[in-house]
Design a protein around this motif. Structure first.
Motif, PDB file in Angstrom:
ATOM      1  N   GLY A  26      -1.157   7.729   9.453  1.00  0.00           N
ATOM      2  CA  GLY A  26      -0.336   6.526   9.019  1.00  0.00           C
ATOM      3  C   GLY A  26      -0.937   5.720   7.941  1.00  0.00           C
ATOM      4  N   LEU A  27      -2.363   6.133   7.778  1.00  0.00           N
ATOM      5  CA  LEU A  27      -2.901   5.524   6.400  1.00  0.00           C
ATOM      6  C   LEU A  27      -2.381   5.803   5.167  1.00  0.00           C
ATOM      7  CD1 LEU A  27      -6.607   6.171   7.683  1.00  0.00           C
ATOM      8  CD2 LEU A  27      -5.315   4.117   7.593  1.00  0.00           C
ATOM      9  N   PHE A  28      -1.711   6.862   4.995  1.00  0.00           N
ATOM     10  CA  PHE A  28      -1.069   7.244   3.837  1.00  0.00           C
ATOM     11  C   PHE A  28      -0.014   6.250   3.461  1.00  0.00           C
ATOM     12  CE2 PHE A  28      -2.797  11.445   5.100  1.00  0.00           C
ATOM     13  CZ  PHE A  28      -3.636  11.634   4.116  1.00  0.00           C
ATOM     14  N   PHE A  29       0.658   5.791   4.264  1.00  0.00           N
ATOM     15  CA  PHE A  29       1.679   4.956   4.023  1.00  0.00           C
ATOM     16  C   PHE A  29       1.270   3.377   4.290  1.00  0.00           C
ATOM     17  CE2 PHE A  29       3.491   8.500   6.679  1.00  0.00           C
ATOM     18  CZ  PHE A  29       4.357   9.004   5.719  1.00  0.00           C
ATOM     19  N   SER A  30       0.087   3.214   4.808  1.00  0.00           N
ATOM     20  CA  SER A  30      -0.200   1.834   4.815  1.00  0.00           C
ATOM     21  C   SER A  30      -0.973   1.260   3.728  1.00  0.00           C
ATOM     22  CB  SER A  30      -1.258   1.725   6.030  1.00  0.00           C
ATOM     23  OG  SER A  30      -0.685   1.597   7.418  1.00  0.00           O
ATOM     24  N   PHE A  31      -1.685   2.371   3.030  1.00  0.00           N
ATOM     25  CA  PHE A  31      -2.319   1.973   1.888  1.00  0.00           C
ATOM     26  C   PHE A  31      -1.448   1.574   0.769  1.00  0.00           C
ATOM     27  CE2 PHE A  31      -5.882   5.471   2.632  1.00  0.00           C
ATOM     28  CZ  PHE A  31      -6.727   4.385   3.182  1.00  0.00           C
ATOM     29  N   VAL A  32      -0.422   2.095   0.568  1.00  0.00           N
ATOM     30  CA  VAL A  32       0.794   1.675  -0.381  1.00  0.00           C
ATOM     31  C   VAL A  32       1.497   0.330   0.295  1.00  0.00           C
ATOM     32  CG1 VAL A  32       2.779   2.440  -1.757  1.00  0.00           C
ATOM     33  CG2 VAL A  32       1.198   4.155  -0.912  1.00  0.00           C
ATOM     34  N   ALA A  33       1.946   0.485   1.233  1.00  0.00           N
ATOM     35  CA  ALA A  33       2.617  -0.958   2.042  1.00  0.00           C
ATOM     36  C   ALA A  33       1.607  -2.061   1.708  1.00  0.00           C
ATOM     37  CB  ALA A  33       3.049  -0.619   3.389  1.00  0.00           C
ATOM     38  N   VAL A  34       0.460  -2.045   1.909  1.00  0.00           N
ATOM     39  CA  VAL A  34      -0.347  -3.142   1.947  1.00  0.00           C
ATOM     40  C   VAL A  34      -0.370  -3.521   0.251  1.00  0.00           C
ATOM     41  CG1 VAL A  34      -3.079  -3.849   1.691  1.00  0.00           C
ATOM     42  CG2 VAL A  34      -2.079  -2.814   3.447  1.00  0.00           C
ATOM     43  N   MET A  35      -0.330  -2.727  -0.450  1.00  0.00           N
ATOM     44  CA  MET A  35      -0.169  -3.166  -1.916  1.00  0.00           C
ATOM     45  C   MET A  35       0.891  -4.143  -2.240  1.00  0.00           C
ATOM     46  SD  MET A  35      -1.961  -0.299  -4.209  1.00  0.00           S
ATOM     47  CE  MET A  35      -1.459   1.261  -3.130  1.00  0.00           C
ATOM     48  N   PHE A  36       2.208  -3.526  -1.878  1.00  0.00           N
ATOM     49  CA  PHE A  36       3.571  -4.094  -1.757  1.00  0.00           C
ATOM     50  C   PHE A  36       3.368  -5.751  -1.177  1.00  0.00           C
ATOM     51  CE2 PHE A  36       5.617  -0.044  -2.479  1.00  0.00           C
ATOM     52  CZ  PHE A  36       6.375  -0.586  -3.476  1.00  0.00           C
ATOM     53  N   ARG A  37       2.858  -5.666   0.218  1.00  0.00           N
ATOM     54  CA  ARG A  37       2.377  -6.890   0.720  1.00  0.00           C
ATOM     55  C   ARG A  37       1.785  -8.006  -0.051  1.00  0.00           C
ATOM     56  NH1 ARG A  37       0.947  -3.596   5.580  1.00  0.00           N
ATOM     57  NH2 ARG A  37       2.802  -3.263   6.596  1.00  0.00           N
ATOM     58  N   ALA A  38       0.745  -7.590  -0.985  1.00  0.00           N
ATOM     59  CA  ALA A  38      -0.103  -8.537  -1.673  1.00  0.00           C
ATOM     60  C   ALA A  38       0.639  -8.811  -2.661  1.00  0.00           C
ATOM     61  CB  ALA A  38      -1.370  -7.490  -1.933  1.00  0.00           C
ATOM     62  N   PHE A  39       1.667  -7.636  -3.382  1.00  0.00           N
ATOM     63  CA  PHE A  39       2.561  -8.181  -4.500  1.00  0.00           C
ATOM     64  C   PHE A  39       3.236  -9.345  -3.972  1.00  0.00           C
ATOM     65  CE2 PHE A  39       6.638  -7.570  -6.238  1.00  0.00           C
ATOM     66  CZ  PHE A  39       6.357  -8.050  -7.633  1.00  0.00           C
ATOM     67  N   ALA A  82       2.889   7.372  20.991  1.00  0.00           N
ATOM     68  CA  ALA A  82       2.919   6.057  20.406  1.00  0.00           C
ATOM     69  C   ALA A  82       2.232   6.101  19.113  1.00  0.00           C
ATOM     70  CB  ALA A  82       2.002   5.317  21.348  1.00  0.00           C
ATOM     71  N   ALA A  83       1.250   6.926  18.992  1.00  0.00           N
ATOM     72  CA  ALA A  83       0.713   6.937  17.648  1.00  0.00           C
ATOM     73  C   ALA A  83       1.983   7.637  16.406  1.00  0.00           C
ATOM     74  CB  ALA A  83      -0.418   8.140  17.757  1.00  0.00           C
ATOM     75  N   LEU A  84       2.434   8.707  16.891  1.00  0.00           N
ATOM     76  CA  LEU A  84       3.565   9.561  16.090  1.00  0.00           C
ATOM     77  C   LEU A  84       4.766   8.302  15.843  1.00  0.00           C
ATOM     78  CD1 LEU A  84       4.927  11.602  14.280  1.00  0.00           C
ATOM     79  CD2 LEU A  84       5.672  12.443  16.686  1.00  0.00           C
ATOM     80  N   GLY A  85       4.990   7.334  16.791  1.00  0.00           N
ATOM     81  CA  GLY A  85       6.131   6.537  16.613  1.00  0.00           C
ATOM     82  C   GLY A  85       5.614   5.426  15.718  1.00  0.00           C
ATOM     83  N   SER A  86       4.324   4.899  15.668  1.00  0.00           N
ATOM     84  CA  SER A  86       3.683   4.028  14.719  1.00  0.00           C
ATOM     85  C   SER A  86       3.650   4.567  13.436  1.00  0.00           C
ATOM     86  CB  SER A  86       2.363   3.507  15.111  1.00  0.00           C
ATOM     87  OG  SER A  86       2.588   2.724  16.841  1.00  0.00           O
ATOM     88  N   VAL A  87       3.461   5.734  13.243  1.00  0.00           N
ATOM     89  CA  VAL A  87       3.305   6.347  11.890  1.00  0.00           C
ATOM     90  C   VAL A  87       4.690   6.205  11.131  1.00  0.00           C
ATOM     91  CG1 VAL A  87       2.907   8.669  10.576  1.00  0.00           C
ATOM     92  CG2 VAL A  87       1.070   7.677  12.312  1.00  0.00           C
ATOM     93  N   LEU A  88       5.701   6.856  12.061  1.00  0.00           N
ATOM     94  CA  LEU A  88       7.250   6.713  11.455  1.00  0.00           C
ATOM     95  C   LEU A  88       7.635   5.527  11.049  1.00  0.00           C
ATOM     96  CD1 LEU A  88       8.675   9.452  13.929  1.00  0.00           C
ATOM     97  CD2 LEU A  88       7.900   9.841  11.503  1.00  0.00           C
ATOM     98  N   ALA A  89       7.250   4.401  11.986  1.00  0.00           N
ATOM     99  CA  ALA A  89       7.625   2.993  11.573  1.00  0.00           C
ATOM    100  C   ALA A  89       6.917   2.411  10.230  1.00  0.00           C
ATOM    101  CB  ALA A  89       7.199   2.159  12.887  1.00  0.00           C
ATOM    102  N   GLU A  90       5.581   3.264  10.038  1.00  0.00           N
ATOM    103  CA  GLU A  90       4.961   2.587   9.045  1.00  0.00           C
ATOM    104  C   GLU A  90       5.618   3.250   7.780  1.00  0.00           C
ATOM    105  OE1 GLU A  90       0.418   1.470  10.021  1.00  0.00           O
ATOM    106  OE2 GLU A  90       1.125   3.560   9.968  1.00  0.00           O
ATOM    107  N   ALA A  91       6.018   4.654   7.636  1.00  0.00           N
ATOM    108  CA  ALA A  91       6.672   5.487   6.727  1.00  0.00           C
ATOM    109  C   ALA A  91       7.954   4.671   6.417  1.00  0.00           C
ATOM    110  CB  ALA A  91       6.840   6.777   7.107  1.00  0.00           C
ATOM    111  N   LEU A  92       8.916   4.184   7.405  1.00  0.00           N
ATOM    112  CA  LEU A  92      10.234   3.480   7.175  1.00  0.00           C
ATOM    113  C   LEU A  92       9.862   2.094   6.432  1.00  0.00           C
ATOM    114  CD1 LEU A  92      13.135   3.662   7.626  1.00  0.00           C
ATOM    115  CD2 LEU A  92      12.763   2.620   9.979  1.00  0.00           C
ATOM    116  N   SER A  93       8.672   1.373   6.889  1.00  0.00           N
ATOM    117  CA  SER A  93       8.351   0.304   6.148  1.00  0.00           C
ATOM    118  C   SER A  93       8.103   0.195   4.719  1.00  0.00           C
ATOM    119  CB  SER A  93       7.282  -0.401   6.968  1.00  0.00           C
ATOM    120  OG  SER A  93       6.657  -1.569   6.371  1.00  0.00           O
ATOM    121  N   LEU A  94       7.423   1.378   4.401  1.00  0.00           N
ATOM    122  CA  LEU A  94       7.142   1.659   3.043  1.00  0.00           C
ATOM    123  C   LEU A  94       8.435   1.980   2.470  1.00  0.00           C
ATOM    124  CD1 LEU A  94       5.354   2.085   0.603  1.00  0.00           C
ATOM    125  CD2 LEU A  94       4.702   4.364   1.557  1.00  0.00           C
TER     126      LEU A  94
END
Length: 333
Positions: A26-39, A82-94
Protein backbone atom coordinates in the motif's frame (compact mmCIF):
# COMPACT_ATOMS: atom_id res chain seq x y z
CA UNK A 1 13.39 -10.50 12.37
CA UNK A 2 12.48 -7.16 13.94
CA UNK A 3 8.93 -8.27 14.75
CA UNK A 4 10.20 -11.55 16.19
CA UNK A 5 12.50 -9.70 18.58
CA UNK A 6 9.86 -7.35 20.01
CA UNK A 7 6.61 -9.39 20.00
CA UNK A 8 6.33 -11.97 22.76
CA UNK A 9 3.12 -13.74 21.68
CA UNK A 10 3.42 -16.31 18.88
CA UNK A 11 -0.21 -15.74 17.91
CA UNK A 12 0.25 -11.98 17.63
CA UNK A 13 3.52 -12.43 15.71
CA UNK A 14 1.93 -14.79 13.18
CA UNK A 15 -1.04 -12.46 12.60
CA UNK A 16 1.28 -9.47 12.27
CA UNK A 17 3.35 -11.13 9.56
CA UNK A 18 0.25 -12.27 7.64
CA UNK A 19 -0.97 -8.68 7.66
CA UNK A 20 2.34 -7.00 6.75
CA UNK A 21 3.06 -9.38 3.84
CA UNK A 22 0.20 -7.71 1.94
CA UNK A 23 -0.08 -4.32 3.64
CA UNK A 24 3.42 -3.18 2.71
CA UNK A 25 2.41 -2.76 -0.96
CA UNK A 26 0.00 0.00 0.00
CA UNK A 27 2.96 2.34 0.45
CA UNK A 28 3.39 2.60 -3.32
CA UNK A 29 -0.08 4.15 -3.59
CA UNK A 30 0.07 6.12 -0.33
CA UNK A 31 3.25 7.97 -1.31
CA UNK A 32 1.56 9.50 -4.35
CA UNK A 33 -1.84 10.00 -2.68
CA UNK A 34 -0.23 11.97 0.15
CA UNK A 35 1.19 14.40 -2.41
CA UNK A 36 -2.28 14.92 -3.90
CA UNK A 37 -3.69 15.57 -0.41
CA UNK A 38 -0.94 18.10 0.29
CA UNK A 39 -1.64 19.80 -3.03
CA UNK A 40 -5.36 20.25 -2.35
CA UNK A 41 -4.75 21.40 1.23
CA UNK A 42 -2.17 23.87 -0.07
CA UNK A 43 -4.62 25.44 -2.56
CA UNK A 44 -7.42 25.27 0.10
CA UNK A 45 -9.70 23.03 -1.99
CA UNK A 46 -10.26 20.55 0.82
CA UNK A 47 -13.79 19.42 -0.07
CA UNK A 48 -12.36 16.94 -2.54
CA UNK A 49 -10.41 15.35 0.30
CA UNK A 50 -13.68 14.52 2.03
CA UNK A 51 -15.06 12.96 -1.14
CA UNK A 52 -11.87 10.98 -1.64
CA UNK A 53 -11.94 9.82 1.97
CA UNK A 54 -15.50 8.56 1.49
CA UNK A 55 -14.50 6.72 -1.68
CA UNK A 56 -11.58 5.06 0.10
CA UNK A 57 -13.64 4.23 3.20
CA UNK A 58 -16.45 2.60 1.19
CA UNK A 59 -13.92 0.71 -0.93
CA UNK A 60 -12.11 -0.41 2.22
CA UNK A 61 -15.34 -1.78 3.70
CA UNK A 62 -16.29 -3.61 0.52
CA UNK A 63 -12.84 -5.06 -0.18
CA UNK A 64 -12.34 -6.08 3.45
CA UNK A 65 -15.71 -7.84 3.45
CA UNK A 66 -14.82 -9.66 0.24
CA UNK A 67 -11.37 -10.88 1.23
CA UNK A 68 -11.68 -11.38 5.00
CA UNK A 69 -14.79 -13.54 4.75
CA UNK A 70 -14.33 -14.89 1.21
CA UNK A 71 -17.46 -13.37 -0.32
CA UNK A 72 -18.50 -13.09 -3.99
CA UNK A 73 -16.03 -15.70 -5.19
CA UNK A 74 -13.00 -14.24 -3.40
CA UNK A 75 -10.70 -16.39 -1.22
CA UNK A 76 -11.26 -16.31 2.55
CA UNK A 77 -8.01 -14.74 3.78
CA UNK A 78 -8.75 -13.54 7.31
CA UNK A 79 -6.40 -10.85 8.59
CA UNK A 80 -4.38 -11.01 5.36
CA UNK A 81 -7.60 -10.14 3.53
CA UNK A 82 -7.90 -7.00 5.65
CA UNK A 83 -4.46 -5.93 4.47
CA UNK A 84 -5.21 -6.69 0.82
CA UNK A 85 -8.53 -4.86 1.02
CA UNK A 86 -6.82 -1.76 2.41
CA UNK A 87 -4.19 -1.84 -0.34
CA UNK A 88 -6.85 -2.04 -3.05
CA UNK A 89 -8.79 0.80 -1.40
CA UNK A 90 -5.66 2.98 -1.44
CA UNK A 91 -5.10 2.16 -5.10
CA UNK A 92 -8.68 3.20 -5.89
CA UNK A 93 -8.21 6.40 -3.87
CA UNK A 94 -5.13 7.31 -5.90
CA UNK A 95 -6.93 6.55 -9.17
CA UNK A 96 -9.76 8.87 -8.02
CA UNK A 97 -7.27 11.68 -7.32
CA UNK A 98 -5.65 11.30 -10.73
CA UNK A 99 -8.95 11.33 -12.65
CA UNK A 100 -10.34 14.27 -10.62
CA UNK A 101 -7.17 16.30 -11.06
CA UNK A 102 -7.10 15.77 -14.83
CA UNK A 103 -10.79 16.68 -15.16
CA UNK A 104 -11.22 19.47 -12.59
CA UNK A 105 -7.90 20.99 -11.54
CA UNK A 106 -6.14 23.70 -13.53
CA UNK A 107 -3.30 21.44 -14.66
CA UNK A 108 -1.74 24.24 -16.74
CA UNK A 109 -1.74 26.77 -13.91
CA UNK A 110 -0.03 24.31 -11.57
CA UNK A 111 2.23 22.88 -14.29
CA UNK A 112 1.28 19.24 -13.74
CA UNK A 113 2.61 18.03 -17.08
CA UNK A 114 5.47 20.42 -17.65
CA UNK A 115 9.01 19.10 -17.74
CA UNK A 116 10.60 19.13 -14.30
CA UNK A 117 13.98 20.84 -14.13
CA UNK A 118 16.21 19.96 -11.22
CA UNK A 119 17.05 23.12 -9.27
CA UNK A 120 19.41 22.25 -6.43
CA UNK A 121 18.79 25.57 -4.68
CA UNK A 122 15.04 25.06 -4.65
CA UNK A 123 15.43 21.47 -3.43
CA UNK A 124 17.76 22.66 -0.67
CA UNK A 125 15.25 25.31 0.44
CA UNK A 126 12.42 22.76 0.47
CA UNK A 127 14.46 20.22 2.43
CA UNK A 128 15.57 22.89 4.89
CA UNK A 129 11.92 23.15 5.93
CA UNK A 130 10.54 19.69 5.20
CA UNK A 131 13.25 17.44 6.66
CA UNK A 132 12.28 18.61 10.13
CA UNK A 133 8.63 17.93 9.34
CA UNK A 134 9.54 14.41 8.21
CA UNK A 135 11.30 13.70 11.48
CA UNK A 136 8.47 15.38 13.36
CA UNK A 137 5.93 13.05 11.71
CA UNK A 138 8.08 10.01 12.41
CA UNK A 139 8.36 10.58 16.17
CA UNK A 140 4.67 10.22 17.15
CA UNK A 141 4.34 7.10 14.99
CA UNK A 142 7.33 5.37 16.57
CA UNK A 143 6.29 6.31 20.12
CA UNK A 144 2.73 5.11 19.41
CA UNK A 145 4.28 1.85 18.15
CA UNK A 146 6.31 1.62 21.37
CA UNK A 147 3.11 2.07 23.39
CA UNK A 148 1.43 -0.91 21.73
CA UNK A 149 4.54 -3.06 21.98
CA UNK A 150 4.53 -2.29 25.70
CA UNK A 151 0.86 -3.26 25.97
CA UNK A 152 1.53 -6.50 24.07
CA UNK A 153 4.01 -7.51 26.77
CA UNK A 154 1.18 -7.28 29.32
CA UNK A 155 -0.73 -10.01 27.46
CA UNK A 156 -3.02 -10.67 24.51
CA UNK A 157 -6.19 -9.48 26.28
CA UNK A 158 -4.79 -6.03 27.24
CA UNK A 159 -3.61 -5.74 23.62
CA UNK A 160 -7.09 -6.62 22.34
CA UNK A 161 -8.65 -4.00 24.63
CA UNK A 162 -6.14 -1.35 23.56
CA UNK A 163 -6.73 -2.06 19.86
CA UNK A 164 -10.48 -1.62 20.30
CA UNK A 165 -10.00 1.62 22.24
CA UNK A 166 -7.43 2.83 19.68
CA UNK A 167 -9.89 2.15 16.86
CA UNK A 168 -12.60 4.20 18.59
CA UNK A 169 -10.04 6.91 19.36
CA UNK A 170 -9.34 7.17 15.63
CA UNK A 171 -12.94 8.27 15.07
CA UNK A 172 -12.24 11.28 17.31
CA UNK A 173 -8.76 11.93 15.98
CA UNK A 174 -9.98 12.28 12.39
CA UNK A 175 -11.89 15.56 12.98
CA UNK A 176 -9.20 16.78 15.37
CA UNK A 177 -6.47 16.14 12.80
CA UNK A 178 -8.57 17.64 10.01
CA UNK A 179 -9.10 20.88 11.94
CA UNK A 180 -5.43 20.96 12.96
CA UNK A 181 -4.18 20.55 9.37
CA UNK A 182 -6.64 23.23 8.29
CA UNK A 183 -5.22 25.52 10.98
CA UNK A 184 -1.72 25.02 9.58
CA UNK A 185 -2.87 25.83 6.05
CA UNK A 186 -4.90 28.91 7.02
CA UNK A 187 -2.15 30.23 9.26
CA UNK A 188 0.39 29.84 6.45
CA UNK A 189 -1.93 31.68 4.07
CA UNK A 190 -2.51 34.47 6.60
CA UNK A 191 1.21 34.93 7.18
CA UNK A 192 1.85 34.85 3.43
CA UNK A 193 -0.73 37.61 3.02
CA UNK A 194 0.97 39.67 5.74
CA UNK A 195 -1.95 39.29 8.20
CA UNK A 196 0.06 38.20 11.25
CA UNK A 197 -2.54 39.55 13.65
CA UNK A 198 -5.04 36.94 12.43
CA UNK A 199 -2.92 33.91 13.37
CA UNK A 200 -4.06 33.49 16.96
CA UNK A 201 -7.74 34.36 16.31
CA UNK A 202 -7.76 31.78 13.50
CA UNK A 203 -6.38 29.06 15.78
CA UNK A 204 -8.82 29.94 18.59
CA UNK A 205 -11.80 29.80 16.23
CA UNK A 206 -10.66 26.44 14.88
CA UNK A 207 -10.30 25.07 18.43
CA UNK A 208 -13.86 26.19 19.17
CA UNK A 209 -15.21 24.59 16.01
CA UNK A 210 -13.35 21.38 16.75
CA UNK A 211 -14.80 21.21 20.26
CA UNK A 212 -18.28 21.66 18.77
CA UNK A 213 -17.74 18.46 16.77
CA UNK A 214 -15.77 16.38 19.26
CA UNK A 215 -17.57 17.04 22.56
CA UNK A 216 -20.99 15.75 21.36
CA UNK A 217 -19.23 12.64 20.03
CA UNK A 218 -17.49 12.18 23.38
CA UNK A 219 -20.75 12.60 25.29
CA UNK A 220 -22.53 10.05 23.10
CA UNK A 221 -19.83 7.40 23.56
CA UNK A 222 -19.59 8.14 27.29
CA UNK A 223 -23.34 7.74 27.83
CA UNK A 224 -23.80 4.62 25.68
CA UNK A 225 -20.42 2.86 25.40
CA UNK A 226 -21.82 -0.66 25.00
CA UNK A 227 -23.44 -0.19 21.53
CA UNK A 228 -20.23 1.39 20.23
CA UNK A 229 -18.04 -1.40 21.62
CA UNK A 230 -20.33 -4.10 20.20
CA UNK A 231 -19.20 -2.98 16.75
CA UNK A 232 -15.84 -4.54 17.61
CA UNK A 233 -16.68 -7.50 19.85
CA UNK A 234 -19.51 -9.82 20.83
CA UNK A 235 -17.73 -10.89 24.03
CA UNK A 236 -19.58 -9.52 27.06
CA UNK A 237 -16.52 -9.83 29.32
CA UNK A 238 -14.21 -8.11 26.83
CA UNK A 239 -16.79 -5.36 26.36
CA UNK A 240 -16.90 -4.69 30.11
CA UNK A 241 -13.11 -4.67 30.33
CA UNK A 242 -12.93 -2.08 27.54
CA UNK A 243 -15.20 0.50 29.20
CA UNK A 244 -12.72 1.87 31.83
CA UNK A 245 -9.98 2.28 29.21
CA UNK A 246 -12.52 3.88 26.86
CA UNK A 247 -13.42 6.50 29.49
CA UNK A 248 -9.75 7.31 30.09
CA UNK A 249 -9.24 7.70 26.35
CA UNK A 250 -12.19 10.07 25.97
CA UNK A 251 -10.83 12.44 28.63
CA UNK A 252 -7.55 13.25 26.93
CA UNK A 253 -9.33 14.76 23.92
CA UNK A 254 -10.07 17.84 26.03
CA UNK A 255 -6.37 18.67 25.80
CA UNK A 256 -5.71 16.95 22.46
CA UNK A 257 -7.90 19.46 20.60
CA UNK A 258 -5.98 22.64 21.55
CA UNK A 259 -2.71 20.70 21.64
CA UNK A 260 -3.08 19.48 18.06
CA UNK A 261 -4.37 22.79 16.68
CA UNK A 262 -1.69 24.92 18.35
CA UNK A 263 1.03 22.48 17.37
CA UNK A 264 -0.03 22.66 13.73
CA UNK A 265 -0.32 26.43 14.05
CA UNK A 266 3.32 26.43 15.12
CA UNK A 267 4.20 24.34 12.05
CA UNK A 268 2.17 26.74 9.90
CA UNK A 269 4.41 29.64 10.93
CA UNK A 270 7.22 27.88 9.02
CA UNK A 271 9.40 27.21 12.05
CA UNK A 272 9.60 23.47 11.48
CA UNK A 273 12.71 23.11 13.63
CA UNK A 274 10.80 24.36 16.67
CA UNK A 275 7.96 21.99 15.78
CA UNK A 276 10.45 19.12 15.65
CA UNK A 277 11.89 20.16 19.02
CA UNK A 278 8.37 20.21 20.48
CA UNK A 279 7.70 16.72 19.13
CA UNK A 280 11.07 15.49 20.38
CA UNK A 281 10.51 16.79 23.92
CA UNK A 282 7.02 15.32 23.88
CA UNK A 283 8.27 11.96 22.60
CA UNK A 284 10.90 11.74 25.34
CA UNK A 285 8.35 12.55 28.04
CA UNK A 286 5.89 10.07 26.53
CA UNK A 287 8.48 7.28 26.29
CA UNK A 288 9.56 7.80 29.90
CA UNK A 289 5.92 7.73 30.99
CA UNK A 290 5.39 4.44 29.14
CA UNK A 291 8.52 2.92 30.68
CA UNK A 292 7.76 3.85 34.27
CA UNK A 293 3.99 3.35 34.16
CA UNK A 294 3.68 0.23 32.01
CA UNK A 295 6.99 -1.61 32.28
CA UNK A 296 7.74 -0.80 35.92
CA UNK A 297 4.32 -0.48 37.57
CA UNK A 298 2.41 -2.83 35.19
CA UNK A 299 -1.05 -1.42 36.10
CA UNK A 300 -4.46 -2.36 34.71
CA UNK A 301 -5.04 -1.52 31.07
CA UNK A 302 -7.19 1.56 31.77
CA UNK A 303 -4.38 3.14 33.78
CA UNK A 304 -1.95 2.52 30.93
CA UNK A 305 -3.86 5.00 28.77
CA UNK A 306 -2.95 7.80 31.20
CA UNK A 307 0.32 8.13 29.26
CA UNK A 308 -1.70 9.84 26.50
CA UNK A 309 -2.37 12.73 28.90
CA UNK A 310 1.39 13.12 29.24
CA UNK A 311 1.84 13.26 25.47
CA UNK A 312 -0.86 15.81 24.74
CA UNK A 313 -0.19 17.82 27.90
CA UNK A 314 3.48 18.35 27.04
CA UNK A 315 2.70 19.12 23.38
CA UNK A 316 0.00 21.60 24.40
CA UNK A 317 2.28 23.37 26.88
CA UNK A 318 5.21 23.64 24.45
CA UNK A 319 3.03 24.92 21.59
CA UNK A 320 1.27 27.47 23.81
CA UNK A 321 4.56 28.85 25.15
CA UNK A 322 6.00 29.07 21.63
CA UNK A 323 3.03 30.99 20.22
CA UNK A 324 2.97 33.35 23.20
CA UNK A 325 6.67 33.95 23.74
CA UNK A 326 8.66 33.08 20.59
CA UNK A 327 9.49 35.58 17.85
CA UNK A 328 7.67 33.55 15.20
CA UNK A 329 6.22 36.57 13.37
CA UNK A 330 9.69 37.52 12.15
CA UNK A 331 10.39 34.08 10.69
CA UNK A 332 11.55 34.36 7.07
CA UNK A 333 11.39 31.46 4.55
Amino acid sequence: HLMRSIISSEVVFSATMQYLDYRIYGLFFSFVAVMFRAFYVGITRTKILTVNALVMAIANIVFNYMFIFGKWGCPQMGIAGAALGSVLAEALSLFFFIIYTICKADIHKYAFFETIHVDVKVIARILNISVWTMLQSFLPIITWFFFFISIEHLGERPLAISNIVRSISTLFFMPVNAFAVTASSLVSNAIGAGKLEEVMPISRRIIGLCYMIVIPMMALVYLIPAPVLRIYTDSASLLQDCIPALYVMLGYYFIAVPGSVWFNTMSGTGNTRSALLAELVTAVAYTLAIYFLIFRLRPNIASCWIVEYVYWGVLLLFSFIYLKKADWWNKKI
